[in-house]
Design a protein around this motif. Structure first.
Motif, PDB file in Angstrom:
ATOM      1  N   ILE A 119       0.772   0.460  -0.191  1.00 33.32           N
ATOM      2  CA  ILE A 119       0.753   0.413  -1.655  1.00 33.32           C
ATOM      3  C   ILE A 119       1.635  -0.749  -2.090  1.00 33.32           C
ATOM      4  N   HIS A 120       1.059  -1.653  -2.861  1.00 32.01           N
ATOM      5  CA  HIS A 120       1.753  -2.865  -3.325  1.00 32.01           C
ATOM      6  C   HIS A 120       2.104  -2.717  -4.809  1.00 32.01           C
ATOM      7  N   PRO A 121       3.350  -2.397  -5.157  1.00 37.29           N
ATOM      8  CA  PRO A 121       3.702  -2.269  -6.583  1.00 37.29           C
ATOM      9  C   PRO A 121       3.407  -3.519  -7.402  1.00 37.29           C
ATOM     10  N   VAL A 238      12.023  -0.801  -3.351  1.00 37.11           N
ATOM     11  CA  VAL A 238      11.717  -0.151  -2.066  1.00 37.11           C
ATOM     12  C   VAL A 238      10.774  -1.029  -1.249  1.00 37.11           C
ATOM     13  N   ALA A 239       9.750  -1.590  -1.894  1.00 35.58           N
ATOM     14  CA  ALA A 239       8.782  -2.434  -1.187  1.00 35.58           C
ATOM     15  C   ALA A 239       9.470  -3.654  -0.582  1.00 35.58           C
ATOM     16  N   ASN A 240      10.398  -4.249  -1.315  1.00 32.06           N
ATOM     17  CA  ASN A 240      11.068  -5.450  -0.793  1.00 32.06           C
ATOM     18  C   ASN A 240      12.056  -5.137   0.312  1.00 32.06           C
ATOM     19  N   LYS A 241      12.578  -3.912   0.301  1.00 33.28           N
ATOM     20  CA  LYS A 241      13.419  -3.478   1.417  1.00 33.28           C
ATOM     21  C   LYS A 241      12.573  -3.431   2.696  1.00 33.28           C
ATOM     22  N   PHE A 242      11.379  -2.872   2.589  1.00 31.50           N
ATOM     23  CA  PHE A 242      10.452  -2.848   3.733  1.00 31.50           C
ATOM     24  C   PHE A 242      10.040  -4.264   4.125  1.00 31.50           C
ATOM     25  N   ILE A 257       4.830  -0.838   0.257  1.00 32.19           N
ATOM     26  CA  ILE A 257       5.442   0.375   0.796  1.00 32.19           C
ATOM     27  C   ILE A 257       4.422   0.981   1.761  1.00 32.19           C
ATOM     28  N   PRO A 258       4.744   1.091   3.059  1.00 34.60           N
ATOM     29  CA  PRO A 258       3.794   1.701   3.999  1.00 34.60           C
ATOM     30  C   PRO A 258       3.510   3.145   3.584  1.00 34.60           C
ATOM     31  N   TYR A 259       2.235   3.491   3.438  1.00 37.87           N
ATOM     32  CA  TYR A 259       1.888   4.817   2.929  1.00 37.87           C
ATOM     33  C   TYR A 259       2.365   5.940   3.840  1.00 37.87           C
ATOM     34  N   GLU A 260       2.373   5.709   5.160  1.00 39.81           N
ATOM     35  CA  GLU A 260       2.703   6.799   6.080  1.00 39.81           C
ATOM     36  C   GLU A 260       4.186   7.177   6.060  1.00 39.81           C
ATOM     37  N   THR A 261       5.027   6.392   5.372  1.00 33.81           N
ATOM     38  CA  THR A 261       6.451   6.719   5.270  1.00 33.81           C
ATOM     39  C   THR A 261       6.674   7.757   4.168  1.00 33.81           C
ATOM     40  N   GLU A 262       7.842   8.386   4.168  1.00 35.04           N
ATOM     41  CA  GLU A 262       8.188   9.349   3.114  1.00 35.04           C
ATOM     42  C   GLU A 262       8.199   8.655   1.758  1.00 35.04           C
TER      43      GLU A 262
END
Length: 459
Positions: A119-121, A238-242, A257-262
């Motif tokens: 998911i790309h914010p 969060v996305a940029n942390k990943f 944000i990888p979908y499979e993560t919490e």
């Protein structure tokens, strides 16, 4: 010799926050080489994900109809070529109303991209779930509907003042509090005050007459307001942390944000709750207008056109594109809506997924030029002259009482050309048209902005 960060880098670790803790532990305990390797196992970093070497294919459903459109179309195609190197992306399409939103690599308005398990914010931006809702008022007088709507809607900055707020459902507030991204009392307070508001920019309240039935229709266009913008900010962090951990080559705006993560699952749930808030916001305005007139609605349907849609492990990000396929909308109640500009009909359409549209249609008329460029092109006329020319025969109102010429019809692409390309590329089928009677927009909110008034007062 004291162990330091350079030693960690020599061992193949990328600089990270845990470096300081690890260095202190290793030095305090005088670990030997074998012990260091065993200790560092807990900090094992994932392999970096590179950009695609060549851009993934995307479908081009747009062409320049006039010399003035050449630059716009060229920029849209170029930005997609950079964007489609993002590692998660598998497919994409651009619509006839497409226009660029920034430097090369940023998703354009009118762009659809398909990401796997991501998911790309940045692809839905701050205006999450920008959407349109239509309510059929039967044979009601369109002026009375517009007057009633004008008396109960709210445009401009911020939320409604105390005493004029529309209620947010308790069920939705409880759901916000149960979500990691939305469990924020300040955000919930803003969500409550912004219920029943429409913001500014290209958002509108439109009244028109169905070409097929002669019934009066109310159409609203707006997104999730400040609560959505707050979720976007949190999602981007969060996305940029990943991104820094797994794909630093990816552009900041294209982080995911990888979908499979919490975090991925919580963000997906937060998006659905923001979607519910936005739908509730539309309903609040429509129902208040119905109640003001003592009318029962004859029909109602809505669709978002700036959102993320899921099909299995594929996430379809539509940045200004109307979903056609029923699988994208769990609460589908009717056909879809494509507004063009205040002087043109709102199109009521249907369609299916095909190889050109990926299950989507345009969301409107788009722009060829920026707001400032458009204003400069009309500098030889007064604002009143431009308004008179472009709104003749229509009841056009600005909530601030300040005309915004960057929202008048010539600010947008030719509606005729967009419709022609919808047909040419087989994107969807027009079922009905809501012919324009009148429209309310925010107006020029900058002219008498609250902070400018405060500044004057200080002087």
């Amino acid at each position: 010799m004291e162990f330091n960060g350079n030693h960690l880098i020599e061992l193949g670790y990328r600089p990270a926050k845990w470096f300081k803790e690890a260095i202190e532990f290793i030095n305090e305990n005088n670990l030997d080489e074998t012990q260091i390797k065993e200790y560092l196992e807990q900090f094992k970093q994932p392999e970096l994900i590179p950009l695609h070497e060549t851009a993934k294919d995307f479908v081009i459903n747009i062409r320049a109809e006039h010399e003035s459109e050449n630059d716009n179309v060229e920029k849209v195609i170029n930005t997609m070529k950079v964007l489609m190197k993002t590692p998660t992306l598998e497919n994409g399409a651009i619509m006839p109303d497409a226009c660029p939103t920034g430097p090369a690599g940023h998703i354009p308005v009118g762009g659809v991209v398909v990401a796997k398990n991501a998911i790309h914010p940045g692809f839905h931006s701050a205006d999450i779930c920008c959407s349109v809702m239509l309510t059929d008022f039967g044979k009601a007088d369109p002026k009375e509907v517009l007057d009633a709507a004008h008396s109960i809607t709210h445009f401009g900055y911020g939320g409604r003042p105390r005493g004029e707020q529309m209620p947010m459902s308790q069920e939705l507030m409880d759901a916000f509090r149960a979500n990691d991204f939305l469990n924020d009392e300040k955000l919930i307070s803003i969500a409550r005050s912004h219920m029943g508001t429409q913001g500014d920019g290209n958002h509108f309240l439109f009244v028109g007459i169905s070409k097929n039935t002669g019934n009066t229709m109310l159409v609203t266009h707006h997104g999730s307001r400040a609560p959505g913008a707050a979720l976007y900010d949190k999602g981007m962090k969060v996305a940029n942390k990943f991104r820094m951990e797994i794909s630093p080559e990816t552009l900041r705006e294209n982080a995911w944000i990888p979908y499979e993560t919490e975090e991925g699952k919580q963000y997906w749930e937060a998006l659905q709750l923001i979607r519910k808030w936005t739908k509730e916001n539309h309903i609040s305005i429509h129902d208040a207008a119905l109640n003001k007139l003592g009318i029962e609605k004859e029909d109602r349907y809505w669709n978002e056109h700036n959102f993320v849609f899921r099909d299995g492990d594929l996430f379809y990000h539509a940045k200004g594109a109307t979903p056609l396929d029923d699988k994208f909308m769990p609460d589908i109640t009717g056909p879809r809506l494509i507004p063009l500009n205040m002087a043109e009909p709102v199109l009521i359409v249907k369609g299916t997924t095909n190889e050109r549209n990926l299950g989507f249609a345009p969301h409107g008329a788009g722009r060829n030029f920026s707001r400032s460029q458009h204003k400069k092109s009309l500098a030889h006329k007064t604002i009143e002259e431009v308004f008179e020319e472009e709104t003749k025969g229509l009841d056009i109102r600005f909530f601030t009482n300040e005309i915004d010429i960057s929202e008048l019809p010539t600010a947008y692409k030719s509606a005729k050309n967009v419709r022609a390309q919808i047909e040419e590329y087989g994107l969807c089928e027009v079922l009905d048209e809501v012919m324009p009677y009148g429209c309310i927009m925010a107006g020029d909110v900058q002219k008498n902005a609250p902070w400018k008034k405060k500044k004057k007062f200080r002087k």
